[in-house]
Scaffold this active site. Sequence first.
Site, mmCIF file in Angstrom:
data_model
loop_
_atom_site.group_PDB
_atom_site.id
_atom_site.type_symbol
_atom_site.label_atom_id
_atom_site.label_comp_id
_atom_site.label_asym_id
_atom_site.label_seq_id
_atom_site.Cartn_x
_atom_site.Cartn_y
_atom_site.Cartn_z
ATOM 1 N N HIS A 111 3.170 -15.564 7.308
ATOM 2 C CA HIS A 111 3.478 -16.558 6.281
ATOM 3 C C HIS A 111 2.668 -17.838 6.463
ATOM 4 C CE1 HIS A 111 6.968 -13.889 5.994
ATOM 5 N NE2 HIS A 111 7.224 -14.398 4.815
ATOM 6 N N PHE A 156 2.404 -15.093 -0.442
ATOM 7 C CA PHE A 156 1.983 -15.816 0.750
ATOM 8 C C PHE A 156 0.570 -15.350 1.097
ATOM 9 C CE2 PHE A 156 6.523 -16.398 1.273
ATOM 10 C CZ PHE A 156 6.641 -17.607 1.928
ATOM 11 N N ASP A 157 -0.128 -16.192 1.876
ATOM 12 C CA ASP A 157 -1.488 -15.873 2.327
ATOM 13 C C ASP A 157 -1.660 -14.434 2.812
ATOM 14 O OD1 ASP A 157 -0.056 -16.457 4.914
ATOM 15 O OD2 ASP A 157 -0.334 -18.517 4.227
ATOM 16 N N ALA A 186 3.398 -5.203 -5.751
ATOM 17 C CA ALA A 186 2.160 -4.556 -5.344
ATOM 18 C C ALA A 186 0.993 -5.491 -5.627
ATOM 19 C CB ALA A 186 1.977 -3.246 -6.103
ATOM 20 N N GLU A 187 0.433 -6.067 -4.576
ATOM 21 C CA GLU A 187 -0.586 -7.096 -4.754
ATOM 22 C C GLU A 187 -1.892 -6.531 -5.293
ATOM 23 O OE1 GLU A 187 1.231 -6.541 -2.036
ATOM 24 O OE2 GLU A 187 2.629 -8.226 -2.162
ATOM 25 N N TYR A 227 -3.438 -9.614 1.400
ATOM 26 C CA TYR A 227 -4.377 -8.652 1.994
ATOM 27 C C TYR A 227 -4.373 -7.274 1.322
ATOM 28 C CZ TYR A 227 -4.668 -12.284 5.606
ATOM 29 O OH TYR A 227 -4.825 -13.470 6.268
ATOM 30 N N PRO A 228 -3.228 -6.779 0.846
ATOM 31 C CA PRO A 228 -3.316 -5.493 0.130
ATOM 32 C C PRO A 228 -4.236 -5.571 -1.092
ATOM 33 C CG PRO A 228 -1.031 -5.994 0.645
ATOM 34 C CD PRO A 228 -1.831 -7.232 0.980
HETATM 35 C C1 LIG Z 1 2.761 -6.975 1.212
HETATM 36 C C2 LIG Z 1 3.885 -7.924 1.036
HETATM 37 N N1 LIG Z 1 4.043 -8.560 -0.131
HETATM 38 C C3 LIG Z 1 5.030 -9.462 -0.309
HETATM 39 C C4 LIG Z 1 5.902 -9.727 0.695
HETATM 40 C C5 LIG Z 1 6.984 -10.794 0.524
HETATM 41 N N2 LIG Z 1 8.312 -10.168 0.519
HETATM 42 C C6 LIG Z 1 9.052 -10.080 1.631
HETATM 43 S S1 LIG Z 1 10.445 -9.214 1.388
HETATM 44 C C7 LIG Z 1 10.102 -8.971 -0.240
HETATM 45 C C8 LIG Z 1 11.028 -8.175 -1.069
HETATM 46 C C9 LIG Z 1 11.162 -6.767 -0.585
HETATM 47 O O1 LIG Z 1 12.171 -6.128 -1.290
HETATM 48 P P1 LIG Z 1 12.725 -4.703 -0.846
HETATM 49 O O2 LIG Z 1 11.602 -3.804 -0.486
HETATM 50 O O3 LIG Z 1 13.644 -4.240 -1.900
HETATM 51 O O4 LIG Z 1 13.510 -4.978 0.509
HETATM 52 P P2 LIG Z 1 14.785 -5.928 0.742
HETATM 53 O O5 LIG Z 1 14.265 -7.282 1.092
HETATM 54 O O6 LIG Z 1 15.602 -5.922 -0.487
HETATM 55 O O7 LIG Z 1 15.483 -5.343 1.908
HETATM 56 C C10 LIG Z 1 8.902 -9.586 -0.575
HETATM 57 C C11 LIG Z 1 8.327 -9.607 -1.919
HETATM 58 C C12 LIG Z 1 5.726 -9.036 1.900
HETATM 59 N N3 LIG Z 1 6.548 -9.228 2.947
HETATM 60 N N4 LIG Z 1 4.724 -8.145 2.047
#
Ligand SMILES: Cc1ncc(C[n+]2csc(CCOP(=O)(O)OP(=O)(O)O)c2C)c(N)n1
Lengths: 408, 366
Positions: free
Chosen positions: B163, B117-118, B93-94, B122-123
């Site tokens: 990204h 990532f950039d 949670a950003e 935004y959150p």
């Molecule tokens: C707002 C946001 N923050 C960070 C990311 C980077 N990110 C992509 S997938 C991920 C993990 C997500 O985990 P989960 O919700 O358990 O889904 P899974 O990949 O295990 O299916 C992260 C941190 C993102 N896509 N969006």
Amino acid sequence: MTIHADHSAPETVAGDQAGDVRAKFGISVEDYMLPARHQIQMVNPDGTLRSKDEQGTEPGHEYPTPGDSELMAAYERLVVGRRVNDQNSALVRQGRMAVYPSSHGQEACQVAAAMCLQEGDWLFPTYRDAVAVMTRGVDPVEAMTIFRGDWHSGYDPKKYNVGIQCTPLTTQLLHAVGVAHAAKLRGEDTVVMAMCGDGATSEGDFHEALNFAAVFRLPVIFFVQNNKYAISVPLSHQSVAPSLAHKAVGYGMAGERVDGNDLVALMAVMDRAVKLAREGSGPLLIEAHTYRMQAHTNADDATRYRPDSEVAEWQAKDPLTRMKAYLTDKGLLDDAASDRIAEHAESVATQLREGLGEDVPVQPLDLFKYVFSKPTPQLKEQSDMLAGELARAESAGNTDNSGTESAK
Amino acid sequence: MTVTTTATSTTTANVSAATASAAASAAATAEATGPQSLTMAKALNTAMADAMRADPSVLVFGEDVGLLGGVFRITDGLMAEFGEQRCFDTPLAESGIVGMAVGMAINGMRPVIEMQFDAFAYPAFEQIVSHVAKMHNRTKGALKMPMVIRVPYAGGIGGVEHHCDSSESYYAHTAGLKVYTPATVADGYRMLREAIDSDDPVMFMEPKKLYWSKDQVDLGALRAEHDAGTSTEGRAAVARPGTDATLIAYGPSVPTALAAAAAAAEEGRSLEVIDVRTLVPFDDETVCASVRKTGRAVVIAEAHGFASVSSEIVARVQERAFHYLAAPLLRVTGFDVPFPSPKLEHYYLPSVDRILDAVDDLQWED
Ligand SMILES: Cc1ncc(C[n+]2csc(CCOP(=O)(O)OP(=O)(O)O)c2C)c(N)n1
Ligand SMILES: [Mg+2]
């Protein structure tokens, strides 16, 4: 188009809900909203059916076993889904796809999430849900275009009632809420499936989406695939709630846990959720316990954060072998049917290899084509500039456009 | 799936195996003296480790920064060396990460936090704009915000959507935030140390395509420089001297500008390259001195050109050096379109050819 805006105010909703629940299930609204004491599981990993009293069901949390033809159809999608996952991972290794977040191990969830929906319903998937997207009817090659890297999405969401695969975590859940609300205002009985992962439940939009859906009593099913990790971070770092399904009661909706590698249980739970949502019971939260068998994406190294033994443990709970054993024991699946299903899966894999292997030339000027529905003079100018560059590169006999390549 | 770890039966065993080697490598870097070949990633990693050694109030947290060492491995080994109290993973949670950092900064800590990532910052935009940027002003200086928000940004790595954004202009436009962006390995170390030392909040924009760029740097000398209080804030660098025109660039565009200058030199044109280094505060003096000398300039940035840092630079230079200009300032920027998918990104990014075309358009015949 007629717009109905006659949904009741929140207070009335809560009051009605307690009464509705007691009338319908004979239990308190709290007992209805809290998940059953155990996860719903119908089939053991070895394919044997669990006895009724071992399935985790309780009064108000009862799930009829899906019919044979539904299960056979779902199994076929399961086999196709696995084949697609493995085909795509191979395409990434061969450099023909930019990235693929595989749902290998989670295919039962993918199939159930799509199959429980009816024609006019909507699905809001994440980056990991390509198999669900495909199962919902999106052309396989269109579904995978996002990962080939030539555009951000390859299908028309309105054609399939499938949102574009979403990467900014849980932002799509609010879109799901909005689609459901619009449908409700129009008096349509659309159900919306909103998908996210376990880690994503920590995001603020998750909270906002569930609360909105509950307050407006919308037919949204929040489907969380708890595959135990958010990239490297285990669930224990995300939440110390008794389960993710327990979060439901805090919003005033029903929550349930289900074995996410048991397609029979998943179909049962999802079918009932869709039915309840369509009848106007409001949103539901379903947590499926599953496991991401492969790394987060091809760019990730899972050995940095989880032991092989854990992966092996989940290998033994594989959704495909379980379903195959179950259907075979039941006399529904014989060698001929298996062969036919395998052939189908292979044909989809071939379709992907051909559709994604061929190097479709990209159209550089498409950069400007879709930014607005009514283009701006500034973009026209920029588009002309790029067109000029491309023309000069071509007349210089430089067909690979290296004239516009950025410095390395 | 490929599993390469040796017989480790528990997660803890896995953890210690991975982190022990990371810690050992961090320690090795810590002792090194004299010039060595270093990546930008390692320079940033070393800057955080040095700052954490020097000051127990420096904390590192974010998504996947602990055990994994970050998706780009910039925090590799920090949890092993400094423990889970000082380098840790948060829930995903950003807004939570930045908001908690605000509270920690209020209560005596110096958080160095990572946005993965950039576009995933935004959150957290509300926390950044409404609190991080304004706290000092609202409280008339009673509350300082000594925090660093590290953001891997911009494209050039074939990344998928969300990204590759160049988000620096949002932050530069927000009063109360300092915005740094290093373009060289040595600056990676220097500028991150200075950002962590700063009592003002710093958006630390890391050009992700430069993470693996290498250079010969002397960490001992950089540490001595830091300890002597040398500052890069508000000081642009002359990355390549020249006399005919000035290329003004920052972050990911600096190597592109240098390549363009090298190409121009072969054709007999001498281009000076300015690396802005800190967008906020902006070094008017160095930039304008160069333009006054050459009389011509091109500003280069990956971000969309409209209402951006590059437009600000053009405005400032013409306000201060108008009478020295032989031609209008030109810009080479990303188009005003959403950052494209991997196969289209090279049409979008500023290229050597586009820079040279712009230089050719600087009214040389007049
Ligand atoms: C707002 C946001 N923050 C960070 C990311 C980077 N990110 C992509 S997938 C991920 C993990 C997500 O985990 P989960 O919700 O358990 O889904 P899974 O990949 O295990 O299916 C992260 C941190 C993102 N896509 N969006
Ligand atoms: Mg997960």
